[in-house]
Structures are given as structure tokens and as C-alpha cells.
Write a protein that holds these residues in place. Structure first.
Motif: not given
Length: 389
Positions: A204-231
Motif C-alpha cells: 500500500d505504499l506508493w510507489p510500492s516497488i523496491s522499497n525495503y530494508v535489509l539487516q547485516i548481522s554477524p553469524t555469531d551474534n545475530p541479535q546485534s546488527p552490524l548495519a541496516y541497508l535501506y532501498f
């Protein structure tokens, strides 16, 4: 970069329509609620997390303005696609990134005469997929631009010569001139490729294509993100070239929920530069505090600024914005408390004869840093900059 005249006229009309209706569009959104006159979107955490090896830097390669399918009816066009694959292959083999971002204008849809844009999209992604590297993509102004009939297709009496694939070609789709829309391109990519971290974005967001966020997390500590990538989708093609205030509110609410204390660094990606890029653009060459190697044209920015830059500049966790679109620019310049960066023109499609390459981003964990540089097709490296300073 620049759309065709017909596409430009379409964008202008659509832009006017946007500002007449944007308020009503926001009111009709189902994913949030109103508090007074301000739309409040209920944010959700990132659905996908990118694994970072403990103690190792996380490296991202940006491929911008590939323009696959350009002049698809000529011998020149397919040759450029082959050359673009070589550029990406060189960068991937030299840098061995953990992740790849396709930064828009992956294809030149206004030059693709049949409804098989996804086949060109797949060609563009093939160097990354063949190496098993995960990736994400956003759209540029050419990825779903309407087809423009080339002048050479018209015979003397003005009758277009319809050109379709030969009978023994591998193409099995519909031979028409409708093109392939943004949503279908994204659905094909997400549904058919396990390595894709792309997303269609909120429905329901205009425009609704390619708006999202990804999280980079260390494999040994996934609850402590290294960075967020916004598109974010900066429009073009079948949309006005603008990041709407609805998108700005989406980013604001999303970032406040998943990163409320701004503790985790955030990197932002879209295709068409904002008006802020015009303010920091070097006059002649690239001089400090900007860092880069080419400054060969003026910034071709979005049609309007509707609030996203004000939100970003007031958020200390935002470290940099990365865009493509201008093939003759590859600089990073400081703006307020963040950096505004161009990628490097990667594809042989599109205008300009400048040497091809790709921007690399490296996020280190201990001690924390975000650095970037340009890797060229001839293997050279230049324009290193510390984006965490």
C-alpha cells in the motif's frame, strides 16, 4: 540516465497528478493510521538478514546503470551486454564481495522491442548468480520505461517493420511491444532466484516497488546488527522521478522502530540523486572534502524534494546515500553529517565513454568503519574514502 522525450512528457504529467493526489493516496493507505494530519505507518522488522562472518569485513559491490538490452535490434547492443558482463566479472573476481546491489537502470526497457525484459534482467544478474553471491536490486528510470520506436524501423512510407525473434531462437514469450512492468520484473526476480534479497515492498505504499530494508548481522551474534541497508524507489519509467512523502514517512517510521536509538549505522540506496546532490557537487574536478575521479556533468536530480533528505540529515545513524543515474560522476561529498555518493558507471550500455567500474563498500566490525572505493575494469583501485568519519 535521461528518459526519452515521450517518457519525459509522461513523467511530467504523472508528477502533476502525484501532487494533486498524494494526500488522498496517503489517506487511503491501509498499513497505518492517522494522528491528526500525519500518517503513521506501522513498521515491521527486516524480513531478511545478511550474514557477516565473525571478525571479517562485509563487502558490497554496487553495479549501476548497466542498461542491458540497449539497441537490442542492432549488433552493437548485444556486444555492449557482453562487455558489461566482463566488467562485473572482473570486479567480482577482484573484490570477492559478500553482497551485490544493482543500483537501477539494470535494463533499457525503452529499447527492448518485445515483452521479454526479464531475460535481459537475468543476463545482467548472471555474473553475480553464477558465483553464488546474494544480491538486491532497486529500479531506475529506464527499467520499465515505455518502448520507443527507433527511426530506422520506419520504411519510406512510414510503416513500422515489426521485428520479432527468429523461429529457432530461445525466446518463448509473447512477441509484443508492451514491455515488462516494475512489479513483474521484481516478482520474477524474487520468485525465481534464491540468491535475491530484493522485495516488492509494502503493497500500500506508493510507489510500492523496491522499497525495503535489509539487516547485516554477524553469524555469531545475530541479535546485534552490524548495519541496516535501506532501498527506496526513486521513480522514473512508469512513475514520476521523485521519492514521495509517503516513502519518506515509511523510512522514518521503519527506522525509528527497528533502530530507535540510532545505535546501528544505516546506509541508503536509490537511483536518481536528490536535490541535495546539486548543493554539494564540485564545480571543477573533484577537490577535498569530496573524493572521486570524474566530475564530467551536472547532477540530474529528482523532479522535487519532498522531505527525505531532511529526515536523513537529522538521523545520526545515516552514514551515506548511494545513487547512480549520472554516468559521468563518481564522487562522494559530505552533506550535513552524512555522505552523498555516486556509484561508478558499470555497464557499456548508456551514454558516455568513461572507463567502467564499480563502487565498493566495506563495513568492518572491530574497530567499526565504513570505507568505500572504486574498482575499475582494468583492475585499478582509486578514490578511497572513510564514510564513518
Amino acid at each position: 540516465m535521461a528518459a526519452s522525450p515521450s517518457a519525459a512528457r509522461f513523467a511530467t504529467l504523472s508528477f502533476a497528478f502525484l501532487f494533486l493526489n498524494l494526500h488522498l493516496i496517503a489517506r487511503g493507505c491501509a498499513g497505518g493510521e492517522y494522528r491528526g494530519e500525519k500518517f503513521q505507518r506501522r513498521a515491521s522488522p527486516p524480513e531478511k538478514s545478511l550474514p557477516a562472518r565473525p571478525g571479517s569485513p562485509f563487502k558490497i559491490a554496487l553495479f549501476a546503470d548497466l542498461h542491458f538490452g540497449e539497441n537490442a535490434w542492432t549488433d552493437w547492443g548485444p556486444r555492449q551486454d557482453v562487455n558489461s558482463v566482463k566488467v562485473m566479472s572482473t570486479v567480482l573476481d577482484d573484490e570477492a564481495p559478500d553482497f551485490v546491489v544493482y543500483l537501477g537502470d539494470v535494463i533499457t526497457a525503452n529499447n527492448i522491442p518485445i515483452a521479454n525484459a526479464s531475460s535481459y534482467w537475468d543476463q545482467a544478474l548472471s555474473p553475480t548468480r553464477s558465483r553464488g553471491i546474494p544480491y538486491a536490486s532497486i529500479f531506475g528510470n529506464h527499467d520499465d520505461a515505455p518502448f520507443v520506436w527507433p527511426l530506422e524501423w520506419f520504411s519510406a512510407p512510414g510503416i513500422p517493420l515489426v521485428q520479432c525473434p527468429v523461429a529457432n531462437s530461445s525466446f518463448s514469450g509473447d512477441c509484443s511491444f508492451r514491455g515488462t512492468q516494475r512489479l513483474q520484473l521484481m516478482k520474477n526476480d524474487v520468485e525465481q532466484n534464491a540468491l535475491s534479497y530484493s522485495s516488492e515492498g509494502p503493497k500500500d505504499l506508493w510507489p510500492s516497488i523496491s522499497n525495503y530494508v535489509l539487516q547485516i548481522s554477524p553469524t555469531d551474534n545475530p541479535q546485534s546488527p552490524l548495519a541496516y541497508l535501506y532501498f527506496l524507489d526513486s521513480g522514473g519509467g512508469s512513475y514520476p522521478e521523485v521519492i514521495s512523502n509517503a516513502q519518506s514517512e515509511w523510512f522514518k517510521n521503519q527506522s525509528l522502530q527497528i533502530n530507535p536509538d540510532s545505535r546501528v549505522p544505516e546506509l541508503i540506496f536509490w537511483h536518481i540523486p536528490s536535490k541535495a546532490y546539486e548543493k554539494v557537487a564540485p564545480w571543477i574536478g573533484v577537490r577535498r572534502p569530496c573524493v572521486g575521479s570524474i566530475n564530467m556533468e551536472t547532477v540530474a536530480s529528482q523532479e522535487a524534494e519532498t522531505g527525505i533528505m531532511e529526515i536523513l540529515q537529522n538521523r545520526p545513524s545515516v552514514k551515506a546515500v548511494f545513487v547512480g543515474h549520472n554516468h559521468g560522476l563518481d564522487w562522494c561529498c559530505p552533506y550535513k553529517k552524512l555522505w552523498l555518493c555516486f556509484a561508478r558507471h558499470t555497464g557499456y550500455g548508456g551514454y558516455g565513454n568513461w572507463a567502467r567500474g564499480a563502487r565498493i563498500i566495506e563495513i568492518s566490525q572491530h574497530p567499526f568503519s565504513i570505507k568505500s572505493w572504486i574498482r575499475m575494469e582494468n583492475h585499478d583501485v582509486h578514490s578511497e574514502v572513510d564514510l564513518s568519519s
